[in-house]
Design an enzyme around this catalytic site. Structure first.
Site, PDB file in Angstrom:
ATOM      1  N   ASP A 105      -6.910   4.442  -4.564  1.00 52.01           N
ATOM      2  CA  ASP A 105      -7.586   4.367  -3.264  1.00 52.01           C
ATOM      3  C   ASP A 105      -8.171   5.768  -3.058  1.00 52.01           C
ATOM      4  O   ASP A 105      -8.376   6.490  -4.047  1.00 52.01           O
ATOM      5  CB  ASP A 105      -6.577   3.969  -2.153  1.00 52.01           C
ATOM      6  N   LYS A 143       0.864  -1.185   0.000  1.00 53.67           N
ATOM      7  CA  LYS A 143       0.000   0.000   0.000  1.00 53.67           C
ATOM      8  C   LYS A 143       0.896   1.227   0.000  1.00 53.67           C
ATOM      9  O   LYS A 143       2.058   1.148   0.399  1.00 53.67           O
ATOM     10  CB  LYS A 143      -0.868   0.020   1.256  1.00 53.67           C
TER      11      LYS A 143
END
Ligand code: NDP
Ligand code: 2IT
Length: 457
Positions: free
Chosen positions: A177, A137
Site C-alpha cells: 500500500d 490491513k
C-alpha cells in the site's frame, strides 16, 4: 401493508444509527474509521428493510468489530547505530469468505484509525472481486522516505519478525500500500522465509516476478481503475478518448492509471506528490514519472527539468482546480473535500474514479451525486489491485504462472463484473446510478450470507 413497510424502514434506520453510535463510543477519536463505517452503514438501510434477518442475527454489530487487532513494537537501528521504535499494526477484520487479505502501509500518519478504516473497506472490496478473500490491513508509522536501503531492510525484518507470527497463506496474506512496494515486500518475504523455515510463496502478494509474483500485479490497481471508469463512461456514451484527465499522486496506483488512460487516448494534464503538483497541457509522460518516482525515488518537481511544457506548483489541493473531464484521486484519504468537489463540478468534471482509498470526503461525494457526476467509489474502482493479488495467490497454489495478457484479461473481466454487480444492486435496492450504495450492498450481501451460514461467531 404500507404501515409494515414504514415500520421496517424506521427499524432499519434505528438499527444502523445505533450501531454507528456504538462504533463512535467504542472507538473514540478514530475519525477515519468512523467515516468509513458511516458511508457503509448508511447505504445498507435498504438491505435491512428488505431482509430483517441480518438485523436479527446482529450482522452489522459483528461486521464493525474486527476479529482481531494486533499492535506491536518495531525496534530497528539506523545507519549511525541510533535505535528507533515504530508501531506496527495488523487488523484481521473479517475472515468469513476467505483468509484475511489486504495491504501494509508505511507512512508517519498510520495509527489504529487509519488501519481500521482501510481494513473495514477491504472486507467489502474483497467481496466485490468475487474471489475468496476476507478483509485485513496493516502497517506502521515508519516513514521510508529518506531512509537508506539498509535501513528499510532492517525495519522490514524487524516488522516481519513480529508480524510473521500472525500471517500465513491460508490465514492472512499482506501486500503493499502507501510506502510499501516491491522493495519492502522483498525484504519482508525474505525474513518470513527465514522464520517460517520454508518457501511459502502465497504468504505475501506483490512479490517480484522472479520469486512468485504475478505479472500485471504492479499495474493492476491503476489499470483496474481505468477499466472501471471506462465502464461508467460508456454508460453515458462518453470515453477516455480525447478527454482531459487529472490524476493525483505519482505512486504505484497513479503511474499505471496515467499509462492506461493515455493508451486509451486521454491527455493526463496533471499529477502530484505530497509536496506539490505538475501541470502539462501537452500530456504527462508516463515513462518519466515512472522512472523518477519508482526507480530514482525523486520528487515530482524534478519532472519540469526534463519537460519544459510542464509547470510545478507547491501544495497539493490546487490540483483539483485544473479543468478536466475525468478526475482520478490516487494519492490518499480525504484529498477531495467539499471545496475541491465544488471546483471540479464548476469546471465541468464528468467522472470521478477513486484509485486511492476514501479520497473523497462524505460531503464531496454528496456534491458529486447532486450534480450527476459519475462517481466510482474506491472499494469498486480500486479493487483491481487486490483482485490480482488473489490471482497471485491462485498461481502460487498452482505453482504455475499466467502470462501478462492472461492476468490483464482476467482483471478486465473482474472490473467489468464489479461495475455490473454494483449497478444491479443499486437498481434492485432503489438507488439507480448510485454506485456507492450499489458497491456497498453487493459487497455486503456475500459477506453477510457467509456470516449467517457460519452461525454466531
Ligand atoms: P505509493 O506509496 O506508491 O504512492 C502514494 C502517492 O500518494 C505518492 O505520490 C505520495 O506522495 C502521495 N501521497 C501519499 N500520502 C499523501 C498525503 N498524505 N498527502 C498527499 N499525497 C500523498 O502508494 P500507492 O500508489 O500504492 O497508494 C495510493 C493510494 O491507493 C492509497 O490510498 C492506497 O491505499 C490506495 N490503493 C493502493 C493499492 C495498491 O495496490 N498499491 C490498491 C488499492 C488502493 P509522496 O511520494 O510525496 O509520498
Ligand atoms: O487497498 C488495497 O486494496 C491494497 N492496498 C491492495 C491489497 C492487496 O492485498 O493486494
Amino acid at each position: 401493508m404500507l404501515q409494515t413497510e414504514t415500520n421496517r424502514a424506521s427499524a432499519a434506520q434505528a438499527y444502523v444509527a445505533e450501531v454507528f453510535e456504538t462504533v463512535k463510543r467504542r472507538n473514540p477519536g478514530e475519525t477515519e474509521f468512523h467515516q468509513a463505517v458511516k458511508e457503509i452503514v448508511d447505504s445498507l438501510v435498504p438491505v435491512f428493510e428488505k431482509h430483517p434477518v441480518y438485523m436479527e442475527q446482529g450482522i452489522l454489530e459483528r461486521l464493525v468489530e474486527p476479529e482481531r487487532l494486533i499492535h506491536f513494537r518495531v525496534p530497528w537501528t539506523d545507519d549511525k547505530g541510533k535505535v528507533h521504535v515504530n508501531r506496527g499494526f495488523r487488523v484481521q477484520f473479517n475472515s468469513s469468505i476467505g483468509p484475511y487479505k489486504g495491504g501494509l502501509r508505511f507512512h508517519p500518519s498510520v495509527n489504529a484509525s487509519i488501519v481500521k478504516f482501510l481494513g473495514f473497506e477491504q472486507i467489502l472490496k474483497n467481496s466485490l472481486t468475487g474471489q475468496p478473500i476476507g478483509g485485513g490491513k496493516g502497517g506502521s508509522d515508519f516513514d521510508p522516505k529518506g531512509k537508506s536501503d539498509a535501513e528499510v531492510m532492517r525495519f522490514c525484518q524487524s516488522f516481519m519478525t513480529e508480524l510473521g507470527k500472525y500471517i500465513g497463506s491460508d490465514l492472512d496474506v499482506p501486500a503493499g500500500d502507501i510506502g510499501v512496494g516491491g522493495r519492502e515486500i522483498g525484504y519482508m518475504f525474505g525474513q518470513y522465509k527465514r522464520i517460517a523455515g520454508g518457501n511459502e510463496a502465497g504468504v505475501l502478494t506483490g512479490k517480484g516476478i522472479g520469486y512468485g509474483g504475478s505479472l500485471a500485479r504492479t499495474e493492476a490497481t491503476g489499470y483496474g481503475c481505468i477499466y472501471f471508469v471506462n465502464e461508467m463512461l460508456k454508460s453515458k456514451g462518453l470515453s477516455f478518448d480525447g478527454s482531459k484527465v487529472v490524476v493525483s499522486g505519482s505512486g504505484n496506483v497513479s503511474i499505471y492509471a496515467i499509462q492506461k488512460a493515455t493508451q486509451l487516448g486521454a491527455t493526463v494534464v496533471a499529477c502530484s506528490d505530497s509536496n506539490g503538483y505538475i501541470y502539462d497541457p501537452t500530456g504527462i509522460k508516463f515513462e518519466t514519472v515512472q522512472r523518477l518516482k519508482e526507480v530514482e525515488r525523486k520528487r515530482i518537481s524534478e519532472y519540469v527539468n526534463e519537460h519544459p511544457t510542464a509547470t510545478y506548483f507547491e501544495g497539493c489541493s490546487g490540483i483539483w482546480t485544473i479543468p478536466c473531464e475525468i478526475a482520478l484521486p490516487c494519492a490518499t484519504q480525504n484529498e477531495i473535500d467539499a471545496d475541491s468537489a465544488r471546483k471540479l463540478v464548476a469546471n465541468g468534471v464528468q467522472a470521478i474514479g477513486e484509485g486511492a482509498n476514501m479520497p473523497s470526503t462524505l460531503e464531496a461525494i454528496d456534491i458529486f451525486h447532486a450534480n450527476d457526476v459519475l462517481f466510482g467509489p474506491a472499494k469498486a474502482a480500486n479493487a483491481g489491485g487486490v483482485a490480482v493479488s488473489a490471482l497471485e495467490m491462485a498461481q502460487n497454489s498452482m505453482r504455475y504462472a499466467w502470462s501478462f495478457h492472461e492476468v490483464d484479461d482476467k482483471l478486465h473481466a473482474i472490473m467489468k463484473n464489479i461495475y455490473t454487480s454494483s449497478v444491479k444492486a443499486a437498481d434492485e435496492y432503489g438507488h439507480p446510478g448510485n454506485l456507492v450504495i450499489g458497491a456497498n450492498i453487493a459487497g455486503f450481501l456475500k459477506v453477510a450470507n457467509a456470516m449467517l451460514a457460519h452461525g454466531i461467531v
